[in-house]
Design a protein around this motif. Structure first.
Motif, PDB file in Angstrom:
ATOM      1  N   ARG A  58     -26.829 -26.980  -7.740  1.00  0.00           N
ATOM      2  CA  ARG A  58     -27.868 -28.180  -7.575  1.00  0.00           C
ATOM      3  C   ARG A  58     -28.678 -28.116  -7.256  1.00  0.00           C
ATOM      4  NH1 ARG A  58     -24.527 -33.818  -7.005  1.00  0.00           N
ATOM      5  NH2 ARG A  58     -22.718 -33.376  -8.277  1.00  0.00           N
ATOM      6  N   GLY A  59     -29.016 -26.776  -6.764  1.00  0.00           N
ATOM      7  CA  GLY A  59     -30.554 -26.363  -6.850  1.00  0.00           C
ATOM      8  C   GLY A  59     -31.382 -27.023  -5.215  1.00  0.00           C
ATOM      9  N   LYS A  60     -30.049 -27.425  -4.594  1.00  0.00           N
ATOM     10  CA  LYS A  60     -30.645 -28.328  -3.305  1.00  0.00           C
ATOM     11  C   LYS A  60     -30.921 -27.544  -2.486  1.00  0.00           C
ATOM     12  CE  LYS A  60     -27.531 -32.360  -3.738  1.00  0.00           C
ATOM     13  NZ  LYS A  60     -26.634 -33.171  -2.799  1.00  0.00           N
ATOM     14  N   LEU A  61     -30.580 -25.842  -2.726  1.00  0.00           N
ATOM     15  CA  LEU A  61     -30.459 -24.373  -1.719  1.00  0.00           C
ATOM     16  C   LEU A  61     -31.238 -23.649  -3.478  1.00  0.00           C
ATOM     17  CD1 LEU A  61     -27.755 -24.174   0.566  1.00  0.00           C
ATOM     18  CD2 LEU A  61     -29.839 -24.528   1.291  1.00  0.00           C
ATOM     19  N   PRO A  62     -32.689 -23.319  -3.359  1.00  0.00           N
ATOM     20  CA  PRO A  62     -33.097 -22.785  -4.196  1.00  0.00           C
ATOM     21  C   PRO A  62     -33.060 -20.977  -4.216  1.00  0.00           C
ATOM     22  CG  PRO A  62     -34.459 -24.597  -3.630  1.00  0.00           C
ATOM     23  CD  PRO A  62     -33.703 -23.765  -2.087  1.00  0.00           C
ATOM     24  N   PRO A  63     -32.701 -20.815  -4.983  1.00  0.00           N
ATOM     25  CA  PRO A  63     -32.599 -19.353  -5.277  1.00  0.00           C
ATOM     26  C   PRO A  63     -33.414 -18.777  -4.348  1.00  0.00           C
ATOM     27  CG  PRO A  63     -32.861 -19.372  -7.124  1.00  0.00           C
ATOM     28  CD  PRO A  63     -33.320 -21.216  -6.251  1.00  0.00           C
ATOM     29  N   ARG A  64     -33.486 -17.216  -2.759  1.00  0.00           N
ATOM     30  CA  ARG A  64     -34.225 -17.025  -1.998  1.00  0.00           C
ATOM     31  C   ARG A  64     -34.319 -17.528  -1.196  1.00  0.00           C
ATOM     32  NH1 ARG A  64     -34.693 -12.115  -4.322  1.00  0.00           N
ATOM     33  NH2 ARG A  64     -35.389 -11.810  -6.638  1.00  0.00           N
ATOM     34  N   THR A  65     -33.565 -18.836  -1.059  1.00  0.00           N
ATOM     35  CA  THR A  65     -33.766 -19.580   0.383  1.00  0.00           C
ATOM     36  C   THR A  65     -32.798 -19.334   1.146  1.00  0.00           C
ATOM     37  OG1 THR A  65     -33.353 -21.584  -0.781  1.00  0.00           O
ATOM     38  CG2 THR A  65     -32.412 -21.970   2.032  1.00  0.00           C
ATOM     39  N   ALA A  66     -32.816 -19.117   2.646  1.00  0.00           N
ATOM     40  CA  ALA A  66     -32.428 -18.132   3.584  1.00  0.00           C
ATOM     41  C   ALA A  66     -31.363 -18.939   4.574  1.00  0.00           C
ATOM     42  CB  ALA A  66     -33.293 -18.212   4.645  1.00  0.00           C
ATOM     43  N   LEU A  67     -30.470 -18.562   4.168  1.00  0.00           N
ATOM     44  CA  LEU A  67     -28.779 -18.688   5.102  1.00  0.00           C
ATOM     45  C   LEU A  67     -28.370 -18.033   6.120  1.00  0.00           C
ATOM     46  CD1 LEU A  67     -26.565 -19.189   1.181  1.00  0.00           C
ATOM     47  CD2 LEU A  67     -28.674 -21.064   2.373  1.00  0.00           C
ATOM     48  N   SER A  68     -28.817 -19.297   7.627  1.00  0.00           N
ATOM     49  CA  SER A  68     -29.134 -17.964   8.204  1.00  0.00           C
ATOM     50  C   SER A  68     -27.038 -18.925   9.129  1.00  0.00           C
ATOM     51  CB  SER A  68     -29.455 -19.269   9.733  1.00  0.00           C
ATOM     52  OG  SER A  68     -29.538 -19.102  10.669  1.00  0.00           O
ATOM     53  N   GLU A  69     -26.849 -17.543   9.719  1.00  0.00           N
ATOM     54  CA  GLU A  69     -25.177 -18.003  10.125  1.00  0.00           C
ATOM     55  C   GLU A  69     -25.726 -19.016  11.532  1.00  0.00           C
ATOM     56  OE1 GLU A  69     -22.664 -14.769  11.248  1.00  0.00           O
ATOM     57  OE2 GLU A  69     -22.419 -14.182   9.070  1.00  0.00           O
ATOM     58  N   ALA A  70     -26.443 -18.758  11.960  1.00  0.00           N
ATOM     59  CA  ALA A  70     -26.279 -19.378  13.647  1.00  0.00           C
ATOM     60  C   ALA A  70     -26.564 -20.927  13.357  1.00  0.00           C
ATOM     61  CB  ALA A  70     -27.684 -18.544  13.953  1.00  0.00           C
ATOM     62  N   THR A  71     -28.021 -21.228  12.176  1.00  0.00           N
ATOM     63  CA  THR A  71     -28.013 -23.032  11.843  1.00  0.00           C
ATOM     64  C   THR A  71     -27.323 -22.892  11.236  1.00  0.00           C
ATOM     65  OG1 THR A  71     -30.171 -21.467  11.459  1.00  0.00           O
ATOM     66  CG2 THR A  71     -29.702 -23.726  10.491  1.00  0.00           C
ATOM     67  N   ILE A  72     -26.044 -22.643  10.104  1.00  0.00           N
ATOM     68  CA  ILE A  72     -25.463 -23.211   9.612  1.00  0.00           C
ATOM     69  C   ILE A  72     -24.212 -23.771  11.224  1.00  0.00           C
ATOM     70  CG2 ILE A  72     -23.635 -22.832   8.287  1.00  0.00           C
ATOM     71  CD1 ILE A  72     -25.737 -21.346   6.577  1.00  0.00           C
ATOM     72  N   SER A  73     -23.377 -23.198  11.481  1.00  0.00           N
ATOM     73  CA  SER A  73     -23.379 -23.648  12.446  1.00  0.00           C
ATOM     74  C   SER A  73     -23.386 -24.353  13.364  1.00  0.00           C
ATOM     75  CB  SER A  73     -22.961 -22.020  13.513  1.00  0.00           C
ATOM     76  OG  SER A  73     -22.107 -20.895  13.046  1.00  0.00           O
TER      77      SER A  73
END
Length: 260
Positions: A58-73
């Motif tokens: 849905r584009g809420k996380l646009p291409p090249r957005t960083a996905l940090s394991e620590a942050t998500i956790s």
């Protein structure tokens, strides 16, 4: 691509790997997970995967957005193991890219995969909908018409997200009307790049929703009239328009959103 979808090159510049380094108001990852609540009765990895996948499509996380394991956790209060498993699955599906010893980014839209999705959808939907036109029932036509009316209301009120959800519902129900619900299920992973572009078009290219609505109205009228030839041409044109609009989209969206 391997399970880890590993890449040897370095990350593009300007991409912070620690989501906490960005203010919450500017971090799409924080926004994408703001309302997410884990169900303890379901697989944590599966839930994280599905939430991130929806946000990417849905584009809420646009291409090249960083996905940090620590942050998500931290954001969803879960250990890093299910997050790591979810990201590995998304890498298999080519929705993220995992860089060894560095981190994970949302993958750009792969134009080659987009073309594959367009071809498969055009082929299967044309064949299925043309056959459906010969057997569709009054009740099914009525439901089709009700969905199109809800789309019309969504466009007139500027509810573009609602329109896209109804668009997905319409295409799925047409397969179900034809007794081919499993074909739609099979299409789901194939059409994800296609769906990403569809959401980007709604947000970046003026008039896209209006044009799509007009095409849905035409398809409804042709199916009601059992106009097989006209319907086949309309469905093909409707699906294939995605390619024609890529040029307009690339003028509006950053170049980094796309890759061959």
């Amino acid at each position: 691509m391997s399970t880890q979808a590993l890449a040897s090159n370095a990350l593009p510049t300007g991409q912070p790997m620690d989501g906490q380094s960005m203010p919450a108001a500017e971090n799409p990852l924080v926004s994408a997970l703001a309302q997410f609540k884990l169900d303890p009765a379901q697989s944590y990895a599966g839930q994280v995967h599905d939430q991130l996948l929806e946000a990417i499509v849905r584009g809420k996380l646009p291409p090249r957005t960083a996905l940090s394991e620590a942050t998500i956790s931290k954001l969803i209060n879960v250990s890093r193991t299910p997050v790591r498993e979810a990201l590995a699955q998304l890498a298999e599906e080519q929705m993220v890219v995992i860089y060894r010893q560095v981190g994970t980014l949302v993958a750009p839209v792969r134009l080659s995969l987009l073309e594959e999705g367009r071809f498969v959808r055009s082929t299967l939907e044309c064949a299925s909908h043309v056959q459906l036109a010969l057997s569709i029932t009054p009740a099914q036509l009525q439901e089709f018409g009700q969905i199109v009316q809800r789309q019309r209301d969504a466009v007139s009120s500027g509810q573009i997200d609602q329109f896209s959800e109804l668009d997905e519902l319409m295409h799925r129900r047409l397969f179900e009307f034809a007794g081919r619900e499993h074909v739609w299920t099979m299409l789901e992973p194939i059409k994800r790049q296609f769906d990403r572009v569809r959401w980007l078009l709604l947000g970046h290219v003026a008039g896209h929703a209006d044009r799509a609505l007009q095409e849905h109205e035409q398809m409804l009228a042709q199916m009601a009239a059992r106009d097989v030839a006209g319907l086949g041409a309309s469905v093909a044109s409707h699906i294939n328009h995605i390619t024609a609009h890529i040029a307009a989209l690339r003028e509006q969206a950053p170049d980094s959103y796309f890759a061959a």
